[in-house]
Design a protein around this motif. Structure first.
Motif, PDB file in Angstrom:
ATOM      1  N   PRO A  60       0.960  -1.448  -0.042  1.00 46.95           N
ATOM      2  CA  PRO A  60      -0.249  -0.161   0.044  1.00 46.95           C
ATOM      3  C   PRO A  60       0.777   1.145  -0.092  1.00 46.95           C
ATOM      4  N   ILE A  61       1.847   1.405   0.717  1.00 42.57           N
ATOM      5  CA  ILE A  61       2.831   2.433   0.504  1.00 42.57           C
ATOM      6  C   ILE A  61       3.606   2.721  -0.791  1.00 42.57           C
ATOM      7  N   ASN A  62       3.879   1.471  -1.396  1.00 42.27           N
ATOM      8  CA  ASN A  62       4.447   1.733  -2.578  1.00 42.27           C
ATOM      9  C   ASN A  62       3.486   2.252  -3.805  1.00 42.27           C
ATOM     10  N   LEU A  63       1.936   1.628  -3.491  1.00 41.01           N
ATOM     11  CA  LEU A  63       0.909   2.013  -4.310  1.00 41.01           C
ATOM     12  C   LEU A  63       0.546   3.459  -4.250  1.00 41.01           C
ATOM     13  N   LEU A  64       0.585   3.928  -3.064  1.00 35.49           N
ATOM     14  CA  LEU A  64       0.539   5.382  -2.547  1.00 35.49           C
ATOM     15  C   LEU A  64       1.728   6.411  -3.368  1.00 35.49           C
ATOM     16  N   LEU A  65       2.872   5.932  -3.292  1.00 29.03           N
ATOM     17  CA  LEU A  65       3.991   6.524  -3.951  1.00 29.03           C
ATOM     18  C   LEU A  65       3.739   6.476  -5.389  1.00 29.03           C
ATOM     19  N   ALA A  66       3.236   5.645  -6.039  1.00 30.15           N
ATOM     20  CA  ALA A  66       3.112   5.311  -7.596  1.00 30.15           C
ATOM     21  C   ALA A  66       2.134   6.295  -7.853  1.00 30.15           C
ATOM     22  N   TYR A  67       1.243   6.460  -7.160  1.00 27.18           N
ATOM     23  CA  TYR A  67      -0.052   7.350  -7.234  1.00 27.18           C
ATOM     24  C   TYR A  67       0.153   8.841  -7.495  1.00 27.18           C
ATOM     25  N   LEU A  68       1.043   9.111  -6.108  1.00 27.54           N
ATOM     26  CA  LEU A  68       1.547  10.467  -6.214  1.00 27.54           C
ATOM     27  C   LEU A  68       2.802  10.717  -7.476  1.00 27.54           C
ATOM     28  N   GLY A  69       3.385   9.718  -7.743  1.00 27.88           N
ATOM     29  CA  GLY A  69       4.490  10.001  -8.672  1.00 27.88           C
ATOM     30  C   GLY A  69       3.808  10.201 -10.243  1.00 27.88           C
ATOM     31  N   LEU A  70       2.653   9.436 -10.519  1.00 29.26           N
ATOM     32  CA  LEU A  70       2.015   9.614 -11.620  1.00 29.26           C
ATOM     33  C   LEU A  70       1.216  10.948 -11.785  1.00 29.26           C
TER      34      LEU A  70
END
Length: 301
Positions: free
Chosen positions: A145-155
């Protein structure tokens, strides 16, 4: 990457995520220092609309700070307590340091409500986050979930960077995705864990990218005083005629401050109901000539 470079990377990462004696004095100093740096960045105009400014409004930097604290604690409860105290000290200090220099004065603390709610969640999240060090499937379940949040923010930063204001926020893009790579490489030695972690992120990236290409996205929010600066009671509620793309909340009832978030362009009516009184406003979400997404709120006549 040569074996020498791999060994250097491993030593540095092991030091950062597990090789620091995270004493209480260090936690407090860390909290005060990050708060002071954040406040300074928010106050200096040179950092406006840059990747550095995001430390005061987004999660990615604070995720890294939290992971550093969690992985340098000896027990899960210690991780929860020290991470929680770190945020309890740092977040209000960010606003306190700005009070003498910001036009809102003490009113700037209205923005702390949002971060206070997240601060409360840091205790259970940091308790679970301590298990990242185990490097097993449970660790990957916690990290995903942490990585998915980071990916969402990065996109989101990537979209703004490429389509609206290149090269602004390019550093934010790299910072978000670099964290994903770093965590998967540092906390997992087996290729199965790493592959599964990267696959989860790849699925999200592909899905969001396709959605962006096919439908387009808007992800913008604004906190502002309403026209006429009305004053509401604490019982006032906010609603929209079309809530499919807008959501909002009353941030400061006394001074008439609201927060509105939009997910697409369009217009609708916002209604604030305060007992027997109702207030109506036109809300317009649009993209201006410079490519910025804006939300305009005017009184409805």
């Amino acid at each position: 990457m040569s074996q020498t470079n791999v060994n250097v990377f491993r030593r540095m990462s092991d030091r950062l995520f597990g090789g620091i004696r995270m004493s209480w004095p260090k936690v407090i100093i860390f909290a005060v220092a990050t708060a002071a740096v954040t406040a300074l960045i928010l106050l200096l105009p040179i950092f406006d609309n840059t990747s550095f400014h995001e430390i005061g409004v987004s999660f990615e930097a604070w995720i890294l700070f939290a992971v550093i604290i969690m992985t340098n604690c000896k027990k899960p409860l210690e991780s929860a307590l020290k991470t929680f105290v770190f945020f309890v000290i740092s977040q209000p200090l960010i606003y306190l340091f700005q009070v003498p220099f910001n036009y809102m004065g003490w009113g700037i603390f209205m923005y702390y409500r949002y971060w206070f709610m997240w601060t409360l969640l840091t205790f259970p999240m940091a308790y679970a986050g301590w298990y990242l060090k185990k490097g097993n499937w449970l660790s990957l379940l916690i990290l995903t979930p942490i990585n998915l949040l980071l990916a969402y923010l990065g996109l989101g930063y990537f979209q703004n960077c490429v389509f609206y204001e290149f090269p602004n926020h390019l550093i934010s893009v790299l910072f978000c995705f670099a964290q994903i790579v770093l965590y998967l490489l540092v906390f997992f030695r087996g290729w199965k864990h790493r592959l599964a972690g990267f696959a989860a992120v790849a699925v999200l990236v592909i899905w969001l990218s396709v959605s962006l290409i096919m439908f387009g996205t808007v992800d913008t929010g604004v906190s502002m005083p309403l026209p006429g600066e009305p004053s509401f009671s604490e019982n006032a509620v906010i609603s929209f005629d079309d809530s499919s793309f807008l959501e909002g909340s009353i941030q400061d009832a006394k001074d008439g401050y609201v927060y509105v978030h939009a997910t697409k362009y369009g217009s609708t009516v916002m209604t604030i109901t305060d007992g027997d009184k109702t207030y109506q406003y036109e809300v317009n979400v649009f993209r201006n000539e410079t490519g910025h997404n804006l939300i305009d709120i005017t009184e409805k006549h």
